[in-house]
Every structure is written in C-alpha cells, then in structure tokens.
Motif scaffolding. Sequence first.
Motif, PDB file in Angstrom:
ATOM      1  N   UNK A   1      34.126  30.635 -11.154  1.00 27.94           N
ATOM      2  CA  UNK A   1      35.528  30.375 -11.398  1.00 27.94           C
ATOM      3  C   UNK A   1      36.188  29.977 -10.075  1.00 27.94           C
ATOM      4  N   UNK A   2      37.007  28.970 -10.129  1.00 29.66           N
ATOM      5  CA  UNK A   2      37.749  28.497  -8.963  1.00 29.66           C
ATOM      6  C   UNK A   2      39.052  29.300  -8.869  1.00 29.66           C
ATOM      7  N   UNK A   3      39.379  29.784  -7.668  1.00 26.49           N
ATOM      8  CA  UNK A   3      40.625  30.529  -7.485  1.00 26.49           C
ATOM      9  C   UNK A   3      41.075  30.365  -6.040  1.00 26.49           C
ATOM     10  N   UNK A   4      42.188  31.029  -5.694  1.00 32.75           N
ATOM     11  CA  UNK A   4      42.673  30.944  -4.318  1.00 32.75           C
ATOM     12  C   UNK A   4      42.192  32.118  -3.466  1.00 32.75           C
ATOM     13  N   UNK A   5      41.214  32.899  -3.944  1.00 35.09           N
ATOM     14  CA  UNK A   5      40.670  34.000  -3.143  1.00 35.09           C
ATOM     15  C   UNK A   5      40.073  33.444  -1.853  1.00 35.09           C
ATOM     16  N   UNK A   6      39.361  32.316  -1.950  1.00 38.05           N
ATOM     17  CA  UNK A   6      38.758  31.647  -0.800  1.00 38.05           C
ATOM     18  C   UNK A   6      39.190  30.193  -0.796  1.00 38.05           C
ATOM     19  N   UNK A   7      39.707  29.751   0.350  1.00 37.80           N
ATOM     20  CA  UNK A   7      40.073  28.348   0.522  1.00 37.80           C
ATOM     21  C   UNK A   7      39.355  27.807   1.746  1.00 37.80           C
ATOM     22  N   UNK A   8      38.827  26.601   1.632  1.00 39.60           N
ATOM     23  CA  UNK A   8      38.253  25.885   2.767  1.00 39.60           C
ATOM     24  C   UNK A   8      39.038  24.599   2.926  1.00 39.60           C
ATOM     25  N   UNK A   9      39.570  24.372   4.113  1.00 38.92           N
ATOM     26  CA  UNK A   9      40.401  23.191   4.388  1.00 38.92           C
ATOM     27  C   UNK A   9      41.537  23.057   3.377  1.00 38.92           C
ATOM     28  N   UNK A  10      42.101  24.205   2.965  1.00 42.36           N
ATOM     29  CA  UNK A  10      43.234  24.208   2.051  1.00 42.36           C
ATOM     30  C   UNK A  10      42.888  24.032   0.592  1.00 42.36           C
ATOM     31  N   UNK A  11      41.603  23.890   0.255  1.00 42.43           N
ATOM     32  CA  UNK A  11      41.186  23.678  -1.137  1.00 42.43           C
ATOM     33  C   UNK A  11      40.638  24.976  -1.723  1.00 42.43           C
ATOM     34  N   UNK A  12      41.063  25.295  -2.949  1.00 46.06           N
ATOM     35  CA  UNK A  12      40.544  26.475  -3.641  1.00 46.06           C
ATOM     36  C   UNK A  12      39.049  26.318  -3.887  1.00 46.06           C
ATOM     37  N   UNK A  13      38.308  27.411  -3.686  1.00 42.48           N
ATOM     38  CA  UNK A  13      36.857  27.421  -3.828  1.00 42.48           C
ATOM     39  C   UNK A  13      36.447  28.398  -4.923  1.00 42.48           C
ATOM     40  N   UNK A  14      35.157  28.395  -5.299  1.00 43.73           N
ATOM     41  CA  UNK A  14      34.681  29.399  -6.258  1.00 43.73           C
ATOM     42  C   UNK A  14      34.974  30.809  -5.733  1.00 43.73           C
ATOM     43  N   UNK A  15      35.198  31.731  -6.640  1.00 46.28           N
ATOM     44  CA  UNK A  15      35.518  33.103  -6.274  1.00 46.28           C
ATOM     45  C   UNK A  15      34.250  33.851  -5.862  1.00 46.28           C
ATOM     46  N   UNK A  16      34.232  34.470  -4.672  1.00 48.85           N
ATOM     47  CA  UNK A  16      33.069  35.280  -4.284  1.00 48.85           C
ATOM     48  C   UNK A  16      32.910  36.477  -5.222  1.00 48.85           C
ATOM     49  N   UNK A  17      31.713  37.071  -5.203  1.00 53.73           N
ATOM     50  CA  UNK A  17      31.470  38.275  -6.001  1.00 53.73           C
ATOM     51  C   UNK A  17      32.495  39.348  -5.665  1.00 53.73           C
ATOM     52  N   UNK A  18      32.619  40.351  -6.539  1.00 48.75           N
ATOM     53  CA  UNK A  18      33.623  41.410  -6.355  1.00 48.75           C
ATOM     54  C   UNK A  18      33.483  42.095  -4.996  1.00 48.75           C
ATOM     55  N   UNK A  19      32.277  42.381  -4.577  1.00 52.59           N
ATOM     56  CA  UNK A  19      32.049  42.966  -3.246  1.00 52.59           C
ATOM     57  C   UNK A  19      31.442  41.926  -2.320  1.00 52.59           C
ATOM     58  N   UNK A  20      31.781  40.673  -2.545  1.00 56.16           N
ATOM     59  CA  UNK A  20      31.126  39.561  -1.871  1.00 56.16           C
ATOM     60  C   UNK A  20      31.781  39.055  -0.612  1.00 56.16           C
ATOM     61  N   UNK A  21      32.724  39.802  -0.030  1.00 53.85           N
ATOM     62  CA  UNK A  21      33.298  39.425   1.253  1.00 53.85           C
ATOM     63  C   UNK A  21      32.990  40.553   2.227  1.00 53.85           C
ATOM     64  N   UNK A  22      32.165  40.248   3.233  1.00 47.55           N
ATOM     65  CA  UNK A  22      31.782  41.251   4.227  1.00 47.55           C
ATOM     66  C   UNK A  22      32.183  40.725   5.599  1.00 47.55           C
ATOM     67  N   UNK A  23      32.934  41.536   6.345  1.00 48.98           N
ATOM     68  CA  UNK A  23      33.359  41.144   7.683  1.00 48.98           C
ATOM     69  C   UNK A  23      32.600  41.978   8.708  1.00 48.98           C
ATOM     70  N   UNK A  24      32.039  41.312   9.722  1.00 43.09           N
ATOM     71  CA  UNK A  24      31.321  41.984  10.798  1.00 43.09           C
ATOM     72  C   UNK A  24      31.978  41.640  12.124  1.00 43.09           C
ATOM     73  N   UNK A  25      32.053  42.625  13.006  1.00 43.01           N
ATOM     74  CA  UNK A  25      32.631  42.440  14.335  1.00 43.01           C
ATOM     75  C   UNK A  25      31.580  42.850  15.351  1.00 43.01           C
ATOM     76  N   UNK A  26      31.182  41.912  16.202  1.00 43.69           N
ATOM     77  CA  UNK A  26      30.137  42.168  17.200  1.00 43.69           C
ATOM     78  C   UNK A  26      30.712  41.990  18.597  1.00 43.69           C
ATOM     79  N   UNK A  27      30.600  43.020  19.449  1.00 42.69           N
ATOM     80  CA  UNK A  27      31.118  42.868  20.815  1.00 42.69           C
ATOM     81  C   UNK A  27      30.254  41.903  21.624  1.00 42.69           C
ATOM     82  N   UNK A  28      30.895  41.093  22.431  1.00 45.47           N
ATOM     83  CA  UNK A  28      30.194  40.212  23.371  1.00 45.47           C
ATOM     84  C   UNK A  28      30.407  40.797  24.760  1.00 45.47           C
ATOM     85  N   UNK A  29      29.311  41.132  25.408  1.00 46.76           N
ATOM     86  CA  UNK A  29      29.359  41.833  26.687  1.00 46.76           C
ATOM     87  C   UNK A  29      29.371  40.872  27.866  1.00 46.76           C
TER      88      UNK A  29
END
Length: 123
Positions: A1-29
């Motif tokens: 399904x296309x929705x505004x949950x994810x947009x690339x270059x301002x265009x609505x994209x398919x909706x990721x899975x319910x737990x399908x957005x994972x953010x990781x933060x890695x320190x650069x030393x």
Amino acid sequence: MISDVLKLNGKNMPTPDESGIVMNYEPLWSSNAGRTASGLFVGDIVAEKKTVTFTFSSLSNEEISMIENELNTFYEVDFVNPLNPKERIQFTAYRPPRSFPLRKIKKDGTSRFGVGDALEYEI
C-alpha cells in the motif's frame, strides 16, 4: 500500500512493515582512538553515523521499481518517527548498498517473496 509513512524525494512510497523502521546510531571515533598499553580505551567521538533500515514483506515489481527509481546518488528521505508518530524525520541520504532476496516466480509470470523473506533498504 502506498502512503505518506515513507517519502523519497517528496513522493509517497510503499508502507514499511509495522515494525519495519529501525534506526541505528553508530559513534565515529577520532583517528587517535584505541587502547593504551594498559588496556584503557581513549579517543573522542567526532560524529555519529545514522542508519535507517526499512523492511517490506510484500512488494510488487512496480513498488520495487518505484523505490529504486528514487535512489539516486543523493536523495531526500522523509518518514514518520517510529518513536513519536506525530513527528517526521527528514534528511538527505546517499545511495546505499542493497541486497534483494530471491523472488519466487509463479506459473503466470508474477513473482513474490518467499515465506519469511523481506526486502530491506538500509539508508
């Protein structure tokens, strides 16, 4: 399904899975980071690398093409913050490495992901 949950270059994209957005933060030393002779770790964090992975369990060939067509050298990413759905996260990203699970081809020529397969985009 296309929705505004994810947009690339301002265009609505398919909706990721319910737990399908994972953010990781890695320190650069800093370049002088490492262990001293006594084993003590020294160094400074100079930046933070942020990686976001979007997972899709079921996408049509057209939906995959929709995403792929927007992944240029640099592109704008805009998505709902999974920690606070009232906020959006926006940034410019560069083209990531990508991998695709093998798709099963049906007799009618259509294809689908296998059971348990998912398509992930790491941005």
